[in-house]
Scaffold this active site. Structure first.
Site, PDB file in Angstrom:
ATOM      1  N   GLY A 101      22.165  17.053  -9.592  1.00 27.57           N
ATOM      2  CA  GLY A 101      21.092  17.735 -10.293  1.00 27.57           C
ATOM      3  C   GLY A 101      21.573  18.927 -11.085  1.00 27.57           C
ATOM      4  CB  SER A 135      26.301  26.358  -6.274  1.00 29.21           C
ATOM      5  OG  SER A 135      26.725  25.039  -6.582  1.00 29.21           O
ATOM      6  CB  SER A 136      23.959  22.641  -9.373  1.00 27.61           C
ATOM      7  OG  SER A 136      24.019  23.212 -10.652  1.00 27.61           O
ATOM      8  CG  ASN A 137      26.976  21.629  -5.499  1.00 24.44           C
ATOM      9  OD1 ASN A 137      26.486  21.032  -6.453  1.00 24.44           O
ATOM     10  ND2 ASN A 137      28.274  21.671  -5.271  1.00 24.44           N
ATOM     11  CB  THR A 183      -7.591  -9.821  18.352  1.00 19.34           C
ATOM     12  OG1 THR A 183      -8.160 -10.940  19.050  1.00 19.34           O
ATOM     13  CG2 THR A 183      -8.117  -8.530  18.973  1.00 19.34           C
ATOM     14  CG  HIS A 184      -4.411 -13.099  16.882  1.00 18.22           C
ATOM     15  ND1 HIS A 184      -3.044 -13.257  16.761  1.00 18.22           N
ATOM     16  CD2 HIS A 184      -4.619 -12.583  18.129  1.00 18.22           C
ATOM     17  CE1 HIS A 184      -2.458 -12.863  17.870  1.00 18.22           C
ATOM     18  NE2 HIS A 184      -3.390 -12.435  18.724  1.00 18.22           N
ATOM     19  CB  SER A 314     -14.903 -10.914 -12.952  1.00 13.77           C
ATOM     20  OG  SER A 314     -14.460 -12.046 -13.668  1.00 13.77           O
ATOM     21  CE  LYS A 320     -14.640 -12.217  -7.934  1.00 16.15           C
ATOM     22  NZ  LYS A 320     -13.751 -11.110  -7.579  1.00 16.15           N
ATOM     23  CB  VAL A 321     -18.969  -5.517  -7.460  1.00 16.91           C
ATOM     24  CG1 VAL A 321     -18.475  -4.108  -7.185  1.00 16.91           C
ATOM     25  CG2 VAL A 321     -20.109  -5.499  -8.482  1.00 16.91           C
ATOM     26  CD  GLU A 327      -8.775  -5.029  -5.319  1.00 18.44           C
ATOM     27  OE1 GLU A 327      -9.199  -6.166  -5.016  1.00 18.44           O
ATOM     28  OE2 GLU A 327      -8.875  -4.552  -6.473  1.00 18.44           O
TER      29      GLU A 327
END
Length: 462
Positions: A101, A135-137, A183-184, A314, A320-321, A327
């Site tokens: 950097g 120092s940059s470091n 479950t599953h 859509s 469509k909603v 998401e």
């Protein structure tokens, strides 16, 4: 004839043409020309933090009588100007640059030197004055930790607490609504909405606790180690003094790292924090996907809740909603998980006394903090706070759940209960009716034993 669009600057490698109006000088221009890679530049918070370090360093160097007060004041004023304004065009260097950097550190040094020279009327050197005792470091590793610490304190933790509190309030408002547990992805024993959402809130608060556990190491700064960890060219008191000044400027409890060789040669603290951010992202993915499943339908899915309708879903299917907020949250989670993979690989690139993937660590770590902070509030305010429970559908699904027969196991045994469940499912009949036919228990007792709300309390249902 000289080009009026440029001016000539020089550094230790010679002369170079720089845009005439640029505040930066030769070393920045060399980096711009050397790294035309991604078009991504260092985040503003990171640049501001580098300038904050320069501001604190100038103040300490004046106090230690190493730097003329007028020059020190001018550097501090220039740093405040940059932090308060929009100087993105003056920090054009690509993220994918020198691994230490150094280019970004010198970019800040040059811009600050130009502004300080204008303010003081006296030449201010990027290296000898702005970069004094540094120092940059050690500047760049310190900027990584400090910018992350500021982002965590100011944005991420408040946002995650807002999300957790919103989930808790929503769950409490639905405490009396019992639903089918799963479950599953298969029907299981009933739970209340409060119990289900309480699990989400606990995930987020556990994530908060994990992040907080990393803060002591995040607050232990590498500044003062200079080039290789020995503190060469820095006053013996510099490290402690600059940590104290930065604590005053940020409100954080900052200290010098106990071992500069560790904090310059490794980036374990950044890797640790990124791992905790990944944990929060995994929690966020689980919550987002639960919301998507619960909202699925409205007719052919689970259909337990209706998320707020925010936009058409859509371009071809009218009406469509889609669950757009969950998401988006899931995509943020995927990005943060990917960022963590990058930081993990970069963290392995500490060779002897310096890690050489510092810029990409900084970029990904700060992006993860920002993304999680922003999406936590969006998920809380635009999805969880406003969803509605489709109670009729929830009740209908629950009434047909054959797994409620589990409550009869202690009384009639597992195999008999399985026979009842299979018959109820095969015949599409209420479990209560089938259990009444296949056991000696009277209907009133069965109603008590198979009451879904009662079953959410756990224990042996006798």
């Amino acid at each position: 004839m000289a080009d009026p669009r440029t001016r000539t600057e020089h550094d230790s490698m010679g002369e170079l043409e720089v845009p005439a109006n640029a505040l930066y000088a030769a070393q920045t221009q060399r980096a711009v020309e050397n790294f035309p890679i991604s078009g991504l530049t260092m985040p503003k918070r990171f640049v501001d933090t580098v300038c904050l370090i320069k501001q604190a360093a100038a103040r300490v160097n004046v106090e230690l009588q190493l730097l003329d007060r007028e020059l020190g004041d001018a550097i501090q004023s220039a740093a405040e100007t940059i932090r308060a304004g929009d100087f993105a065009g003056e920090f054009p260097i690509d993220v994918f640059q020198t691994g230490s950097g150094t280019s970004t550190n010198m970019n800040a040094n040059e811009v600050l030197a130009t502004l300080a020279t204008r303010d003081s009327g006296t030449p201010v050197s990027a290296n000898d004055h702005v970069n004094m005792s540094q120092s940059s470091n050690d500047v760049i590793p310190t900027a990584i930790q400090l910018s992350a610490a500021i982002g965590v304190a100011d944005q991420l933790l408040p946002s995650l607490e807002h999300l957790a509190s919103t989930i808790v309030r929503k769950g409490q408002s639905l405490a009396g609504v019992t639903k089918t547990g799963r479950t599953h992805l298969m029907d299981a024993m009933p739970v209340t909405f409060a119990q289900e959402l309480g699990g989400w809130a606990a995930q987020i608060r556990s994530g908060i606790a994990r992040i907080q556990a990393a803060l002591p190491r995040l607050h232990a700064l590498p500044q003062g180690g200079t080039a290789v960890g020995t503190g060469i060219n820095a006053h013996p008191e510099f490290a402690a003094r600059i940590a104290a000044v930065l604590s005053e400027l940020t409100g954080l409890a900052l200290v010098p790292n106990a071992d500069f060789f560790e904090s310059l040669g490794a980036q374990d603290t950044a890797v640790e924090l990124s791992g905790q951010l990944k944990g929060v992202a995994v929690s966020m993915m689980k919550i987002a996907n639960d919301l998507r499943w619960m909202n699925s339908g409205p007719l052919a899915g689970i259909g337990e809740i209706a998320l707020p309708a925010l936009q058409p879903g859509s371009s071809i299917m009218p009406g469509k909603v889609n669950p757009v907020i969950p998401e988006a949250a899931a995509m943020v989670a995927a990005q943060v998980i990917g960022n963590d993979a990058t930081i993990t690989v970069a963290g392995q690139s500490g060779n002897f006394q310096l890690n050489v993937m510092l810029p990409v660590i900084a970029y990904n770590l700060l992006q993860s903090i920002d993304l999680l902070a922003n999406v936590a509030r969006v998920l809380a305010d635009k999805a969880i706070a406003g969803f509605e429970v489709r109670e009729d559908n929830v009740a209908a699904l629950l009434s047909r759940n054959p797994i409620l027969v589990t409550a009869l196991n202690p009384i009639i045994g597992y195999e008999k209960a399985a026979e009842i469940a299979k018959r109820a499912y095969a015949e599409g009949r209420p479990l209560l009716d089938v259990a009444e036919e296949m056991t000696d228990l009277d209907r009133k007792e069965l109603e008590r034993l198979l009451d879904p709300s009662r079953l959410t309390k756990g224990g042996i249902q006798a």
